[in-house]
Design a protein around this motif. Structure first.
Motif, PDB file in Angstrom:
ATOM      1  N   ALA A   1      -4.688 -13.305  42.660  1.00 38.60           N
ATOM      2  CA  ALA A   1      -3.898 -12.728  41.300  1.00 38.60           C
ATOM      3  C   ALA A   1      -4.564 -11.461  40.684  1.00 38.60           C
ATOM      4  N   ILE A   2      -5.824 -11.677  40.789  1.00 41.98           N
ATOM      5  CA  ILE A   2      -6.688 -10.160  41.016  1.00 41.98           C
ATOM      6  C   ILE A   2      -6.612  -9.166  42.084  1.00 41.98           C
ATOM      7  N   ALA A   3      -6.322  -9.524  43.266  1.00 41.21           N
ATOM      8  CA  ALA A   3      -6.606  -8.799  43.972  1.00 41.21           C
ATOM      9  C   ALA A   3      -4.367  -8.179  44.079  1.00 41.21           C
ATOM     10  N   LEU A   4      -3.386  -8.996  43.573  1.00 39.05           N
ATOM     11  CA  LEU A   4      -2.511  -8.544  43.544  1.00 39.05           C
ATOM     12  C   LEU A   4      -1.858  -7.338  42.350  1.00 39.05           C
ATOM     13  N   VAL A   5      -2.664  -7.492  40.990  1.00 38.99           N
ATOM     14  CA  VAL A   5      -2.924  -6.430  39.995  1.00 38.99           C
ATOM     15  C   VAL A   5      -3.310  -5.391  40.059  1.00 38.99           C
ATOM     16  N   THR A   6      -4.522  -5.436  41.855  1.00 32.65           N
ATOM     17  CA  THR A   6      -5.425  -4.307  42.240  1.00 32.65           C
ATOM     18  C   THR A   6      -3.834  -3.454  43.158  1.00 32.65           C
ATOM     19  N   ALA A   7      -3.685  -3.738  43.770  1.00 32.37           N
ATOM     20  CA  ALA A   7      -2.147  -3.533  45.035  1.00 32.37           C
ATOM     21  C   ALA A   7      -1.654  -2.984  43.672  1.00 32.37           C
ATOM     22  N   LEU A   8      -1.007  -3.711  42.976  1.00 36.89           N
ATOM     23  CA  LEU A   8       0.030  -2.386  41.816  1.00 36.89           C
ATOM     24  C   LEU A   8      -0.600  -1.336  41.316  1.00 36.89           C
ATOM     25  N   LEU A   9      -1.554  -1.121  40.895  1.00 36.51           N
ATOM     26  CA  LEU A   9      -2.148  -0.415  39.988  1.00 36.51           C
ATOM     27  C   LEU A   9      -2.439   0.863  40.935  1.00 36.51           C
ATOM     28  N   LYS A  10      -2.634   0.312  42.516  1.00 35.41           N
ATOM     29  CA  LYS A  10      -2.611   1.882  43.327  1.00 35.41           C
ATOM     30  C   LYS A  10      -1.081   1.866  44.218  1.00 35.41           C
ATOM     31  N   LEU A  11      -0.394   1.167  43.902  1.00 36.49           N
ATOM     32  CA  LEU A  11       0.325   1.654  44.448  1.00 36.49           C
ATOM     33  C   LEU A  11       1.539   2.062  43.072  1.00 36.49           C
ATOM     34  N   LYS A  12       1.200   2.147  41.386  1.00 38.15           N
ATOM     35  CA  LYS A  12       1.803   2.450  40.567  1.00 38.15           C
ATOM     36  C   LYS A  12       2.729   4.581  40.803  1.00 38.15           C
ATOM     37  N   ALA A  13       1.692   4.827  41.603  1.00 40.90           N
ATOM     38  CA  ALA A  13       1.840   6.219  41.626  1.00 40.90           C
ATOM     39  C   ALA A  13       3.087   6.640  43.337  1.00 40.90           C
ATOM     40  N   HIS A  14       3.860   5.180  43.670  1.00 41.29           N
ATOM     41  CA  HIS A  14       4.206   5.280  44.433  1.00 41.29           C
ATOM     42  C   HIS A  14       5.223   6.148  43.907  1.00 41.29           C
ATOM     43  N   PRO A  15       6.203   7.080  44.789  1.00 37.64           N
ATOM     44  CA  PRO A  15       7.921   7.812  44.880  1.00 37.64           C
ATOM     45  C   PRO A  15       9.048   6.178  44.498  1.00 37.64           C
ATOM     46  N   LYS A  16       8.335   5.741  44.920  1.00 40.89           N
ATOM     47  CA  LYS A  16       9.430   3.696  45.000  1.00 40.89           C
ATOM     48  C   LYS A  16       9.125   2.595  43.516  1.00 40.89           C
ATOM     49  N   MET A  17       7.977   2.817  43.129  1.00 43.00           N
ATOM     50  CA  MET A  17       7.888   2.494  42.805  1.00 43.00           C
ATOM     51  C   MET A  17       8.394   3.219  41.312  1.00 43.00           C
ATOM     52  N   TYR A  18       8.739   4.156  40.825  1.00 45.61           N
ATOM     53  CA  TYR A  18       8.926   5.279  39.764  1.00 45.61           C
ATOM     54  C   TYR A  18       9.770   4.411  38.663  1.00 45.61           C
ATOM     55  N   GLU A  19      10.698   4.387  39.040  1.00 44.93           N
ATOM     56  CA  GLU A  19      11.439   3.182  38.007  1.00 44.93           C
ATOM     57  C   GLU A  19      11.170   2.192  37.108  1.00 44.93           C
ATOM     58  N   VAL A  20      10.503   1.318  38.365  1.00 43.13           N
ATOM     59  CA  VAL A  20       9.689   0.329  37.559  1.00 43.13           C
ATOM     60  C   VAL A  20       8.879  -0.042  36.785  1.00 43.13           C
ATOM     61  N   VAL A  21       7.754   1.151  37.250  1.00 45.07           N
ATOM     62  CA  VAL A  21       6.691   2.322  36.178  1.00 45.07           C
ATOM     63  C   VAL A  21       7.420   2.819  34.703  1.00 45.07           C
ATOM     64  N   TYR A  22       8.375   3.156  35.206  1.00 46.51           N
ATOM     65  CA  TYR A  22       9.332   4.248  33.906  1.00 46.51           C
ATOM     66  C   TYR A  22       9.748   2.832  33.036  1.00 46.51           C
TER      67      TYR A  22
END
Length: 168
Positions: free
Chosen positions: A60-81
């Motif tokens: 779970a910690i690894a998953l949260v860390t990965a999501l935080l790092k991928l937050k700026a990825h263009p394919k995550m734009y809508e989900v992060v918004y």
């Protein structure tokens, strides 16, 4: 935060990908970690609960860390918004009673925060196909519209800043 137009189909598609990826990676990582720990440190009693729990926590910690790092990825734009919109709406919701009381007295900042909340909620509910409570939103919007007219206030949600909530 500014409200932006989001393509519903693209958002739903990318959200589904993120959900499936999170579930799959959490399952695979937690099993891999716990099975490795069980293999390295077997228990004589046969109970491996603590290793299984540790595997879930670490994954779970690894998953949260990965999501935080991928937050700026263009394919995550809508989900992060949408995630950030939900956070902004939650901040307003916590102050809702005070905002309603201030808006009733003619406070333009309170009216602006409420208008942002109503517009953001409307957008969010349409993106998530949650239109069941739209009637209550329309009732609240009608009340806000009366106050806006009564106090001759002009509201532009593009001027909304979360800092105005500090005064409530």
């Amino acid at each position: 935060m500014k409200l932006k137009q989001i393509d519903k189909q693209l958002y739903r598609s990318r959200l589904n990908i993120v959900i499936v990826a999170c579930i799959a990676s959490l399952a695979v990582l937690s099993l891999a970690i716990s099975q490795t720990l069980i293999l390295l440190f077997p228990s004589e009693t046969g109970s491996h609960f603590h290793w299984n729990l540790l595997g879930v926590i670490v994954s779970a910690i690894a998953l949260v860390t990965a999501l935080l790092k991928l937050k700026a990825h263009p394919k995550m734009y809508e989900v992060v918004y949408v995630w950030e919109l939900k956070q902004a709406l939650n901040l307003i919701y916590r102050k809702n009673k005070k905002l309603l009381a201030a808006a009733e007295q003619g406070n333009s900042d309170a009216m602006l925060a409420l208008q942002f909340s109503y517009d953001g909620s409307r957008q969010l509910w349409k993106l998530d196909d949650n239109t069941i409570t739209m009637d209550s939103l329309n009732t609240a919007q009608a009340q806000l519209d009366k106050w806006v007219e009564q106090y001759s206030v002009e509201l532009d949600v593009s001027n909304y800043q979360s800092d105005i909530l500090k005064s409530f």
